[in-house]
Design a protein around this motif. Structure first.
Motif, short mmCIF file in Angstrom:
data_model
loop_
_atom_site.label_atom_id
_atom_site.label_comp_id
_atom_site.label_asym_id
_atom_site.label_seq_id
_atom_site.Cartn_x
_atom_site.Cartn_y
_atom_site.Cartn_z
N LEU A 50 55.47 47.00 29.22
CA LEU A 50 54.12 46.66 29.67
C LEU A 50 53.79 45.20 29.36
CD1 LEU A 50 52.51 49.97 28.36
CD2 LEU A 50 52.60 49.30 30.77
N ARG A 51 54.18 44.78 28.15
CA ARG A 51 53.89 43.38 27.78
C ARG A 51 54.64 42.40 28.65
NH1 ARG A 51 54.18 44.93 21.65
NH2 ARG A 51 51.94 45.17 21.18
N SER A 52 55.85 42.79 29.08
CA SER A 52 56.61 41.87 29.92
C SER A 52 55.88 41.63 31.24
CB SER A 52 58.03 42.41 30.16
OG SER A 52 58.01 43.46 31.10
N HIS A 53 55.20 42.65 31.74
CA HIS A 53 54.45 42.48 32.99
C HIS A 53 53.21 41.63 32.78
CE1 HIS A 53 56.52 46.31 34.62
NE2 HIS A 53 57.24 45.24 34.81
N VAL A 54 52.54 41.87 31.67
CA VAL A 54 51.35 41.05 31.37
C VAL A 54 51.77 39.59 31.27
CG1 VAL A 54 49.56 40.57 29.67
CG2 VAL A 54 50.15 42.95 30.23
N LYS A 55 52.90 39.37 30.63
CA LYS A 55 53.37 37.99 30.46
C LYS A 55 53.70 37.36 31.82
CE LYS A 55 56.59 35.25 27.83
NZ LYS A 55 58.01 35.23 27.50
N MET A 56 54.33 38.14 32.69
CA MET A 56 54.65 37.61 34.03
C MET A 56 53.38 37.27 34.80
SD MET A 56 58.00 39.69 35.38
CE MET A 56 58.20 41.16 34.42
N ALA A 57 52.37 38.13 34.67
CA ALA A 57 51.10 37.87 35.36
C ALA A 57 50.46 36.60 34.81
CB ALA A 57 50.16 39.07 35.21
N LYS A 58 50.57 36.41 33.49
CA LYS A 58 50.05 35.17 32.87
C LYS A 58 50.79 33.96 33.42
CE LYS A 58 48.40 36.61 28.33
NZ LYS A 58 48.81 36.76 26.92
N ASN A 59 52.11 34.09 33.55
CA ASN A 59 52.90 32.99 34.10
C ASN A 59 52.41 32.65 35.51
OD1 ASN A 59 54.37 33.03 31.78
ND2 ASN A 59 56.18 34.01 32.68
N PHE A 60 52.14 33.69 36.28
CA PHE A 60 51.68 33.47 37.65
C PHE A 60 50.34 32.72 37.64
CE2 PHE A 60 49.93 34.82 41.81
CZ PHE A 60 50.99 34.50 42.63
N GLU A 61 49.47 33.13 36.73
CA GLU A 61 48.19 32.42 36.56
C GLU A 61 48.42 30.96 36.25
OE1 GLU A 61 44.45 34.77 34.65
OE2 GLU A 61 46.14 34.37 33.32
N GLY A 62 49.41 30.72 35.37
CA GLY A 62 49.73 29.34 34.99
C GLY A 62 50.18 28.53 36.21
N LEU A 63 50.96 29.15 37.06
CA LEU A 63 51.42 28.47 38.27
C LEU A 63 50.25 28.16 39.20
CD1 LEU A 63 54.64 30.64 38.85
CD2 LEU A 63 54.57 28.23 38.13
N ILE A 64 49.35 29.12 39.32
CA ILE A 64 48.16 28.90 40.15
C ILE A 64 47.37 27.69 39.63
CG2 ILE A 64 45.91 29.85 40.84
CD1 ILE A 64 47.23 32.64 40.77
N ALA A 65 47.22 27.65 38.31
CA ALA A 65 46.39 26.60 37.70
C ALA A 65 46.94 25.20 37.99
CB ALA A 65 46.30 26.83 36.19
N MET A 66 48.25 25.12 38.24
CA MET A 66 48.84 23.81 38.49
C MET A 66 48.67 23.36 39.94
SD MET A 66 52.24 23.67 36.12
CE MET A 66 53.02 25.09 36.82
N ASP A 67 48.13 24.22 40.79
CA ASP A 67 47.94 23.84 42.20
C ASP A 67 46.44 23.88 42.48
OD1 ASP A 67 47.69 23.73 44.98
OD2 ASP A 67 49.61 24.75 45.30
N LYS A 68 45.87 22.72 42.60
CA LYS A 68 44.40 22.62 42.64
C LYS A 68 43.79 23.26 43.89
CE LYS A 68 44.18 21.02 38.63
NZ LYS A 68 44.03 22.10 37.65
N ARG A 69 44.61 23.57 44.87
CA ARG A 69 44.07 24.20 46.08
C ARG A 69 43.67 25.66 45.83
NH1 ARG A 69 49.11 23.41 49.94
NH2 ARG A 69 50.06 24.21 48.02
N PHE A 70 44.23 26.23 44.77
CA PHE A 70 44.03 27.66 44.51
C PHE A 70 43.11 27.91 43.32
CE2 PHE A 70 47.93 27.54 46.93
CZ PHE A 70 47.91 28.71 47.68
N GLU A 71 42.60 29.11 43.25
CA GLU A 71 41.81 29.50 42.06
C GLU A 71 42.00 30.98 41.77
OE1 GLU A 71 37.69 28.83 42.84
OE2 GLU A 71 37.56 30.35 44.42
N VAL A 72 41.90 31.31 40.48
CA VAL A 72 41.85 32.72 40.07
C VAL A 72 40.38 33.13 40.19
CG1 VAL A 72 42.13 34.29 38.13
CG2 VAL A 72 43.85 32.53 38.58
N VAL A 73 40.11 34.23 40.90
CA VAL A 73 38.72 34.53 41.26
C VAL A 73 37.97 35.28 40.17
CG1 VAL A 73 37.25 35.67 42.97
CG2 VAL A 73 39.31 34.46 43.71
N VAL A 74 38.64 36.22 39.54
CA VAL A 74 38.01 36.94 38.41
C VAL A 74 38.99 36.92 37.24
CG1 VAL A 74 36.49 38.50 39.71
CG2 VAL A 74 38.88 39.12 39.35
#
Lengths: 511, 511
Positions: free
Chosen positions: B395-419
């Motif tokens: 379970l933690r490995s998936h949470v970590k992957m989702a966090k990584n994805f968030e991190g990737l989003i944060a590096m591209d200013k065109r995108f945003e995490v909505v909630v």
């Protein structure tokens, strides 16, 4: 060097090192082959186990730990525990000596279909979520409908359609709800307490439960009385009389469940006259052929479905006597929109082009749940692996074995067949007799009931065969239901010997 | 000598000669091994298939015959057709590139458990019909309840108990019916139309459907509004206000479904204050943690269940993110007798000593259907094969992957995490922007919604990854749900590249 005692065995869990790989293909292959061999060995030995489990309530709690393990355990150890701890607690429905309830007929094809469906592990709630799951289901339901010679209005090709439910309970609940809402849309929700649901005193408890879940007033459930004179089928006259009496009370007749092959004695309700009455009063007729539907692919049995053209829905359980393994209930309806109107939801997160365009079937709207397994896979495999010819052969072989059992009963004057055998289930008993020790405190019939109950319990306790009972028209009967996939005629002959031996012992001890 | 052309290939169907042996152990072994290899190969190749099936509606009808075959067909041919005709129509939920809806996490242990359960093929409606099926279920439900630190009142050891349903829809329907009848016994059946069921506008459609099936007046279903300010959780204040307004209308508050991890955005309803309000008005609270319940075996997530001690029932789907394969919904109730009173039937043909003595659990009375599969087998195998430690790791490995994805989003200013991300699902989008070609006919937000919908469709059409959408507070979001068992971090990184590439193409073409 450390002592062997302190060394933990190497554990192969599919989690090599620190990487979590619960679906590693090669580990899947290794463990999968292990379990196939485990089950093949089980089938090789299943006739040696006591058919009805002989454990006492609470046996397993004594054998298992109080909590889940913290660390992984190897599959070899788990399979050892399945053999040692679980198998003794199993009542062996796959045993060739299993004649209880109705069969739960497993097969290689059904098993493989379940493997494929579990392996793909798709959640086929709508077409989009896995088109093959939806389309295969529609196709095989039309195939099967044709095998049963269902009127074309029940097939997709004729404007109706089929859907795979888990069990008959679900099929009945869905159709009750569809019928309920169709009527309430006309007469207003405030009249829900006026709706009446009909079955006979032989109808499966699934009907009462479905009505209860659907919010039908429990006081408005009618189990119309049947009798020996109609071989425990529901007569159109009794049904009409009940409707008329309900109408006088201001109630609204809603739903009739007619049965082809009741649970107690495989009695058959006469569809044609019942549907005629139902039509007159605008009552939805569901035909429950849970057990006997399979047999209706035999030309010599198809006549039991005569009249189904005037019913609204029809279902049978392919997991009972049609080799698909549990669970697989085949339901056809003439008017799928009645189901959809009652059961549809379409939240934003499920929206998709195909559903928006209404160009596809979304089976979620034909059933209680959203998520659904890929059940058509196993039905498809059964139909293809065996073909119509072998399926008929399979069903006929069971009917023949049941006939043979009847023949054996006929040769022993102490016994009698209580109701005519329709399919492959024989209801029989030791006939009422004057028993030496019987002081006539109880009636002859009551004594016979007690005697047969005692006989059945001693037979089942022996573990050699397993049968269950029913009470039909006040008569306690033993039910001998042939249908387990491994059963051959020699098992039937042996079963009869077991019955006779236990009867001998019992009758001698009580004389 | 005849021409080869006229010779039929030898067909191995498990029916050697004229004897029908659909469960021949050695043929079972041979065919079983074939299918294990077929599936192992499938898992080896599943990342190469388009994730979302690319077939058109009706594709399969063109490939399959109109009727079932009369003669048997060999398994080799059937498997060839599975590969050629079925696999293209499958949306590959087991693909490592699957990020749609919520995961349907398969595992070796879950699969093996399903094999064993299908192989034994018992129909475990009551204890007697297979004691191990009932007892193992009670035991693993207590194990799992302890892993979740559920209050002891939910465990058998504390007077409550757990049961395996197929899906959350069933769990909610059973608890709604139990709650309904508990109240109607007090206030009279004639008041069924006064009962009110509560959820939020984020609650799963399962609640509305369950209420509908149970005969609750559709006008009395409340989807209480949520908002961004409470992160789309249902506030106790809004719930109380709705109850008070219903009471003024003379209605009777019945049931609240609170959600831990909503389908659209994995929002969390605050259990403690909601249960406090519910208690005041005697409302049954069901906690639906279908997706996020699994995560609550992690100490760092357990706080989301704080307050569950005042709820009446709790469920989560082990088939979503807990490796059991579909279907396996774990339901615990504090008062099993409420279920049993609403759902029990006890026809003569099911009578037996153990049930008569009330010394056992008969799970048929805890669910909609009579027949039930041996689902605890797969849950037991998952718990043992992986152990608490590895399940947490998974379970933690998936949470970590989702966090990584968030991190990737944060590096591209065109995108945003909505909630805010709560678990392993990320809701994101291309932020509203001034697009060159946009003549401001639609608002900036509406344009963003259209743009993101278009982006998602082109991504899914590519077949490289599969995500689905939700609309939260009027905002169209793409949902990136990590949880497929084969997904590793490299798939997440690749997925983000796919998103960026398609965004580049789309933004360039529209600028």
């Amino acid at each position: 060097m450390g002592s062997l005692h302190n060394q933990k065995p190497e554990i192969k869990t599919g989690f090599p090192g620190s990487i979590i790989k619960p679906l590693d293909p090669e580990e899947f292959r290794r463990q999968g082959h292990l379990v196939i061999d485990f089950l093949a060995d089980y089938y090789n030995n299943v006739d040696k186990y006591p058919v009805r489990s002989q454990v006492e309530p609470g046996y397993l709690k004594k054998r298992l730990p109080e909590s889940a393990p913290y660390d992984a355990e190897p599959i070899e150890e788990i399979l050892r525990d399945v053999q040692n701890d679980i198998v003794p607690g199993i009542t062996h429905w796959q045993s060739p000596n299993y004649f209880a309830y109705f069969p739960s007929s497993g097969s290689i094809a059904g098993f493989l279909g379940e493997m494929l469906s579990t392996g793909f592990n798709v959640v086929g709630f709508n077409w989009m979520s896995s088109p093959a799951a939806t389309e295969l289901e529609s196709i095989v339901m039309d195939w099967l409908g044709k095998m049963l010679e269902l009127p074309s209005e029940f097939l997709f090709s004729g404007g109706g359609g089929g859907v795979l439910q888990g069990t008959t309970c679900e099929a009945i609940l869905c159709t009750v709800v569809a019928a309920r809402d169709r009527v309430l849309r006309r007469i207003g929700r405030e009249n829900i307490n006026k709706l009446v649901v009909y079955g006979s005193d032989q109808t499966h408890s699934a009907l009462q439960k479905a009505a209860q879940i659907a919010g039908i007033n429990p006081g408005n459930f009618r189990a119309v009385e049947t009798s020996r004179s109609s071989e425990f089928g529901l007569t159109a006259e009794a049904f009409r009389a009940q409707i008329e009496s309900d109408l006088k009370l201001g109630l609204v007749p809603l739903f009739l469940c007619a049965t082809i092959g009741t649970t107690s004695s495989t009695a058959v309700d006469p569809l044609a006259p019942l549907c005629a009455v139902a039509k007159e009063f605008n009552v939805w007729v569901h035909v429950d052929a849970a057990y006997a539907g399979s047999a209706c692919i035999l030309p010599e049995y198809r006549h039991y479905l005569d009249g189904v053209e005037n019913a609204d829905s029809f279902s049978f359980n392919a997991h009972k006597w049609f080799l698909t393994t549990l669970d697989c209930c085949c339901l056809w309806v003439k008017d799928p929109s009645a189901l959809v109107k009652a059961l549809s939801t379409y939240p934003e997160y499920l929206r998709n082009k195909a559903s928006d365009a209404k160009s596809v079937i979304d089976y979620k709207d034909w059933q209680i749940t959203l998520s659904r397994r890929f059940r058509s896979m196993k039905l498809w495999l059964v139909l293809r692996s065996y073909g119509v010819a072998n399926l008929r052969k399979f069903l006929r072989s069971h009917v023949k074995m049941a006939k043979n059992f009847e023949g054996l009963i006929a040769m022993d004057k102490r016994f009698e067949v209580v109701v005519p055998r329709n399919f492959a289930t024989v209801c029989f008993r030791i006939s009422p007799i004057e028993i030496g020790g019987n002081r006539q405190i109880v009636s002859k019939e009551e004594a016979a009931n007690n005697l047969n109950a005692k006989l059945l319990e001693t037979i089942n306790e022996s573990g050699k065969i397993y049968m269950t009972h029913a009470v039909i028209g006040g008569v306690y009967v033993m039910r001998f239901a042939v249908g387990a996939s491994l059963t051959e005629n020699r098992h039937v002959i042996l079963a009869w010997k077991v019955v006779q031996e236990h009867a001998n012992a019992l009758l001698n001890s009580s004389s």
